[in-house]
Write a protein that holds these residues in place. Structure first.
Motif, PDB file in Angstrom:
ATOM      1  N   GLY A   1       2.058   6.876  -1.638  1.00  0.00           N
ATOM      2  CA  GLY A   1       1.267   7.226  -0.473  1.00  0.00           C
ATOM      3  C   GLY A   1       0.292   8.366  -0.734  1.00  0.00           C
ATOM      4  O   GLY A   1      -0.686   8.528  -0.005  1.00  0.00           O
ATOM      5  N   ALA A   2       0.532   9.143  -1.791  1.00  0.00           N
ATOM      6  CA  ALA A   2      -0.403  10.213  -2.165  1.00  0.00           C
ATOM      7  C   ALA A   2      -1.768   9.648  -2.556  1.00  0.00           C
ATOM      8  O   ALA A   2      -2.780  10.357  -2.502  1.00  0.00           O
ATOM      9  CB  ALA A   2       0.179  11.019  -3.324  1.00  0.00           C
ATOM     10  N   PHE A   3      -1.806   8.384  -2.953  1.00  0.00           N
ATOM     11  CA  PHE A   3      -3.053   7.757  -3.378  1.00  0.00           C
ATOM     12  C   PHE A   3      -3.664   6.869  -2.291  1.00  0.00           C
ATOM     13  O   PHE A   3      -4.834   6.493  -2.383  1.00  0.00           O
ATOM     14  CB  PHE A   3      -2.812   6.877  -4.609  1.00  0.00           C
ATOM     15  CG  PHE A   3      -2.199   7.595  -5.771  1.00  0.00           C
ATOM     16  CD1 PHE A   3      -2.976   8.315  -6.663  1.00  0.00           C
ATOM     17  CD2 PHE A   3      -0.828   7.553  -5.983  1.00  0.00           C
ATOM     18  CE1 PHE A   3      -2.414   8.980  -7.743  1.00  0.00           C
ATOM     19  CE2 PHE A   3      -0.249   8.205  -7.061  1.00  0.00           C
ATOM     20  CZ  PHE A   3      -1.048   8.931  -7.937  1.00  0.00           C
ATOM     21  N   ALA A   4      -2.865   6.493  -1.285  1.00  0.00           N
ATOM     22  CA  ALA A   4      -3.242   5.421  -0.369  1.00  0.00           C
ATOM     23  C   ALA A   4      -4.554   5.672   0.367  1.00  0.00           C
ATOM     24  O   ALA A   4      -5.287   4.727   0.671  1.00  0.00           O
ATOM     25  CB  ALA A   4      -2.117   5.171   0.638  1.00  0.00           C
ATOM     26  N   GLY A   5      -4.862   6.917   0.676  1.00  0.00           N
ATOM     27  CA  GLY A   5      -6.085   7.219   1.398  1.00  0.00           C
ATOM     28  C   GLY A   5      -7.202   7.748   0.520  1.00  0.00           C
ATOM     29  O   GLY A   5      -8.265   8.147   1.022  1.00  0.00           O
TER      30      GLY A   5
ATOM     31  N   SER B   1      -3.604   0.548  11.105  1.00  0.00           N
ATOM     32  CA  SER B   1      -3.998   1.837  10.539  1.00  0.00           C
ATOM     33  C   SER B   1      -2.892   2.859  10.771  1.00  0.00           C
ATOM     34  O   SER B   1      -2.233   2.841  11.811  1.00  0.00           O
ATOM     35  CB  SER B   1      -5.287   2.317  11.213  1.00  0.00           C
ATOM     36  OG  SER B   1      -5.544   3.673  10.895  1.00  0.00           O
ATOM     37  N   ILE B   2      -2.675   3.724   9.774  1.00  0.00           N
ATOM     38  CA  ILE B   2      -1.772   4.855   9.947  1.00  0.00           C
ATOM     39  C   ILE B   2      -2.523   6.137   9.582  1.00  0.00           C
ATOM     40  O   ILE B   2      -3.572   6.085   8.916  1.00  0.00           O
ATOM     41  CB  ILE B   2      -0.495   4.722   9.085  1.00  0.00           C
ATOM     42  CG1 ILE B   2      -0.855   4.712   7.587  1.00  0.00           C
ATOM     43  CG2 ILE B   2       0.290   3.481   9.461  1.00  0.00           C
ATOM     44  CD1 ILE B   2       0.360   4.740   6.678  1.00  0.00           C
ATOM     45  N   THR B   3      -2.023   7.265   9.998  1.00  0.00           N
ATOM     46  CA  THR B   3      -2.684   8.531   9.701  1.00  0.00           C
ATOM     47  C   THR B   3      -2.387   8.973   8.264  1.00  0.00           C
ATOM     48  O   THR B   3      -1.413   8.527   7.647  1.00  0.00           O
ATOM     49  CB  THR B   3      -2.209   9.633  10.651  1.00  0.00           C
ATOM     50  OG1 THR B   3      -0.813   9.882  10.413  1.00  0.00           O
ATOM     51  CG2 THR B   3      -2.422   9.227  12.105  1.00  0.00           C
ATOM     52  N   ALA B   4      -3.229   9.856   7.759  1.00  0.00           N
ATOM     53  CA  ALA B   4      -3.006  10.405   6.421  1.00  0.00           C
ATOM     54  C   ALA B   4      -1.678  11.144   6.358  1.00  0.00           C
ATOM     55  O   ALA B   4      -0.983  11.116   5.334  1.00  0.00           O
ATOM     56  CB  ALA B   4      -4.153  11.343   6.050  1.00  0.00           C
ATOM     57  N   GLU B   5      -1.299  11.799   7.462  1.00  0.00           N
ATOM     58  CA  GLU B   5      -0.048  12.543   7.498  1.00  0.00           C
ATOM     59  C   GLU B   5       1.170  11.620   7.406  1.00  0.00           C
ATOM     60  O   GLU B   5       2.231  12.021   6.925  1.00  0.00           O
ATOM     61  CB  GLU B   5       0.035  13.365   8.780  1.00  0.00           C
ATOM     62  CG  GLU B   5      -0.968  14.513   8.875  1.00  0.00           C
ATOM     63  CD  GLU B   5      -2.383  14.043   9.167  1.00  0.00           C
ATOM     64  OE1 GLU B   5      -3.321  14.835   8.905  1.00  0.00           O
ATOM     65  OE2 GLU B   5      -2.565  12.897   9.646  1.00  0.00           O
ATOM     66  N   ALA B   6       1.013  10.388   7.855  1.00  0.00           N
ATOM     67  CA  ALA B   6       2.129   9.442   7.849  1.00  0.00           C
ATOM     68  C   ALA B   6       2.212   8.628   6.557  1.00  0.00           C
ATOM     69  O   ALA B   6       3.170   7.875   6.365  1.00  0.00           O
ATOM     70  CB  ALA B   6       1.994   8.490   9.032  1.00  0.00           C
ATOM     71  N   ALA B   7       1.234   8.791   5.671  1.00  0.00           N
ATOM     72  CA  ALA B   7       1.141   7.920   4.494  1.00  0.00           C
ATOM     73  C   ALA B   7       2.348   8.043   3.566  1.00  0.00           C
ATOM     74  O   ALA B   7       2.897   7.034   3.113  1.00  0.00           O
ATOM     75  CB  ALA B   7      -0.147   8.210   3.727  1.00  0.00           C
ATOM     76  N   LEU B   8       2.784   9.265   3.287  1.00  0.00           N
ATOM     77  CA  LEU B   8       3.915   9.438   2.369  1.00  0.00           C
ATOM     78  C   LEU B   8       5.199   8.865   2.951  1.00  0.00           C
ATOM     79  O   LEU B   8       5.984   8.228   2.235  1.00  0.00           O
ATOM     80  CB  LEU B   8       4.102  10.914   2.013  1.00  0.00           C
ATOM     81  CG  LEU B   8       3.196  11.478   0.926  1.00  0.00           C
ATOM     82  CD1 LEU B   8       3.425  12.980   0.773  1.00  0.00           C
ATOM     83  CD2 LEU B   8       3.431  10.777  -0.408  1.00  0.00           C
ATOM     84  N   ALA B   9       5.398   9.080   4.228  1.00  0.00           N
ATOM     85  CA  ALA B   9       6.607   8.548   4.859  1.00  0.00           C
ATOM     86  C   ALA B   9       6.591   7.024   4.872  1.00  0.00           C
ATOM     87  O   ALA B   9       7.630   6.381   4.689  1.00  0.00           O
ATOM     88  CB  ALA B   9       6.728   9.089   6.282  1.00  0.00           C
TER      89      ALA B   9
ATOM     90  N   THR C   1       5.809  -2.752   0.064  1.00  0.00           N
ATOM     91  CA  THR C   1       6.001  -1.952   1.275  1.00  0.00           C
ATOM     92  C   THR C   1       5.764  -2.794   2.523  1.00  0.00           C
ATOM     93  O   THR C   1       6.518  -2.722   3.503  1.00  0.00           O
ATOM     94  CB  THR C   1       5.050  -0.743   1.278  1.00  0.00           C
ATOM     95  OG1 THR C   1       5.279   0.052   0.108  1.00  0.00           O
ATOM     96  CG2 THR C   1       5.267   0.124   2.510  1.00  0.00           C
ATOM     97  N   ALA C   2       4.708  -3.613   2.483  1.00  0.00           N
ATOM     98  CA  ALA C   2       4.405  -4.466   3.631  1.00  0.00           C
ATOM     99  C   ALA C   2       5.510  -5.497   3.857  1.00  0.00           C
ATOM    100  O   ALA C   2       5.869  -5.796   5.011  1.00  0.00           O
ATOM    101  CB  ALA C   2       3.064  -5.170   3.411  1.00  0.00           C
ATOM    102  N   ARG C   3       6.055  -6.022   2.772  1.00  0.00           N
ATOM    103  CA  ARG C   3       7.148  -6.994   2.900  1.00  0.00           C
ATOM    104  C   ARG C   3       8.389  -6.320   3.496  1.00  0.00           C
ATOM    105  O   ARG C   3       9.071  -6.883   4.362  1.00  0.00           O
ATOM    106  CB  ARG C   3       7.465  -7.594   1.536  1.00  0.00           C
ATOM    107  CG  ARG C   3       8.590  -8.637   1.562  1.00  0.00           C
ATOM    108  CD  ARG C   3       8.853  -9.226   0.193  1.00  0.00           C
ATOM    109  NE  ARG C   3       7.794 -10.148  -0.212  1.00  0.00           N
ATOM    110  CZ  ARG C   3       6.957  -9.948  -1.222  1.00  0.00           C
ATOM    111  NH1 ARG C   3       7.045  -8.830  -1.930  1.00  0.00           N
ATOM    112  NH2 ARG C   3       6.043 -10.834  -1.526  1.00  0.00           N
ATOM    113  N   GLU C   4       8.674  -5.103   3.032  1.00  0.00           N
ATOM    114  CA  GLU C   4       9.869  -4.381   3.494  1.00  0.00           C
ATOM    115  C   GLU C   4       9.746  -3.941   4.940  1.00  0.00           C
ATOM    116  O   GLU C   4      10.711  -4.045   5.720  1.00  0.00           O
ATOM    117  CB  GLU C   4      10.082  -3.159   2.599  1.00  0.00           C
ATOM    118  CG  GLU C   4      11.198  -2.244   3.033  1.00  0.00           C
ATOM    119  CD  GLU C   4      11.210  -0.921   2.279  1.00  0.00           C
ATOM    120  OE1 GLU C   4      11.835   0.029   2.767  1.00  0.00           O
ATOM    121  OE2 GLU C   4      10.579  -0.850   1.205  1.00  0.00           O
TER     122      GLU C   4
END
Length: 293
Positions: A257-261, A243-251, A174-177
């Motif tokens: 992204g359901a696991f990221a936080g 940093s991104i918000t929890a709401e933005a994680a899936l997008a 994801t970071a590469r993309e």
């Protein structure tokens, strides 16, 4: 002992195959492709051609073996819900061949959904009644015990080397993309981790000393902060970290992204005491620093 292994050519499974053969065991590995079959043959394993969907093949492989380890799982997002059903059916098929015998059967699962909110998951914790994920590998395995199956569960954290790191491999992609290495909120949530060589050795120890109904934790580091992980990825890819918000994680991250936080903390104190397992491999951050991006 002759051990039937699903997922025998996967990231963890291939190391388990080599660990078992090195310790004098025989391996019968499930292979769905010519390339996988050739690899198994090259390391001295026998080959059972088929897939996780071939119920009779699974029963045949189990019947011909003294033990089984279920490591196979299809992670394709295209067949997301179907994958969980295939997994459950595969576990039940192998279990049916082992019913009423003393042959050990280790089923692989993960740590997500066990504790959370900063609570350290332990081997004594069962799957909660409000378990939020559709994968039921552990529940299916434990349900086999009253049917006379010597089943146990291996709970995996983020298993890593310098090539793969569990869900963190998706974070790298994801970071590469997207050109940025992200974490959720303050990035203080932590993920347990273990080197793949230590994990393979633990499967062997669990197989040789298996306790019916046991839950083993393949955990070396109890929790590595996600901000530290994101920063290591940022350095490796030479991209900014944010940093991104929890709401933005899936997008941002997609399905994982359901696991990221989430906190995926876990202890292996009971596992270490029971099996004499002492991890010696590199830590997760060390592998992230050493990998070729």
């Amino acid at each position: 002992m002759r051990v039937f292994i699903t997922g025998a050519t996967g990231f963890v499974g291939s190391q388990v195959v080599k660990e078992l053969i090195g310790a004098g065991h025989q391996v019968l590995g499930l292979a769905r492709s010519d390339a996988n079959a050739q690899w198994l043959d090259s390391v001295g394993a026998d080959v059972q051609r088929g897939s996780l969907e071939d119920i009779e093949i699974l029963k045949s492989g189990a019947t011909a073996s003294d033990a089984a380890i279920h490591l196979g799982f299809n992670h394709s997002a295209a067949t997301f819900l179907q994958n969980f059903e295939i997994d459950r059916n595969a576990i039940e098929a192998i279990g049916s061949a082992f019913a009423g015998s003393d042959r050990p059967f280790i089923v692989t699962t993960g740590l997500a959904g066990l504790a959370g909110n900063g609570v350290l998951a332990t081997e004594e914790m069962g799957v909660p009644t409000n378990y939020p994920f559709p994968r039921v590998s552990e529940q299916t395995a434990i349900d086999l015990v009253p049917k006379g199956v010597r089943a146990s569960v291996m709970r995996l954290p983020q298993v890593h080397d310098t090539q793969k790191q569990g869900l963190i491999s998706f974070a790298i992609e994801t970071a590469r993309e997207k050109g940025v290495s992200a974490y959720v909120g303050e990035g203080t949530n932590r993920w347990a981790a273990s080197h793949v060589s230590d994990t393979a050795r633990l499967y062997r120890l669990a197989l040789e000393n298996n306790e019916t109904g046991a839950r083993y934790h393949a955990v070396d580091e109890e929790g590595v902060p996600m901000r530290d992980i994101a920063e290591a990825i940022g350095r490796g890819l030479n991209v900014p970290v944010k940093s991104i918000t929890a709401e933005a994680a899936l997008a941002h991250f997609g399905w994982w992204g359901a696991f990221a936080g989430e906190d995926l903390l876990a202890s292996s104190a009971i596992t270490k005491e029971k099996l004499g397992w002492n991890p010696t491999g590199p830590g997760l951050l060390a592998d992230l620093e050493q990998m070729q991006y």
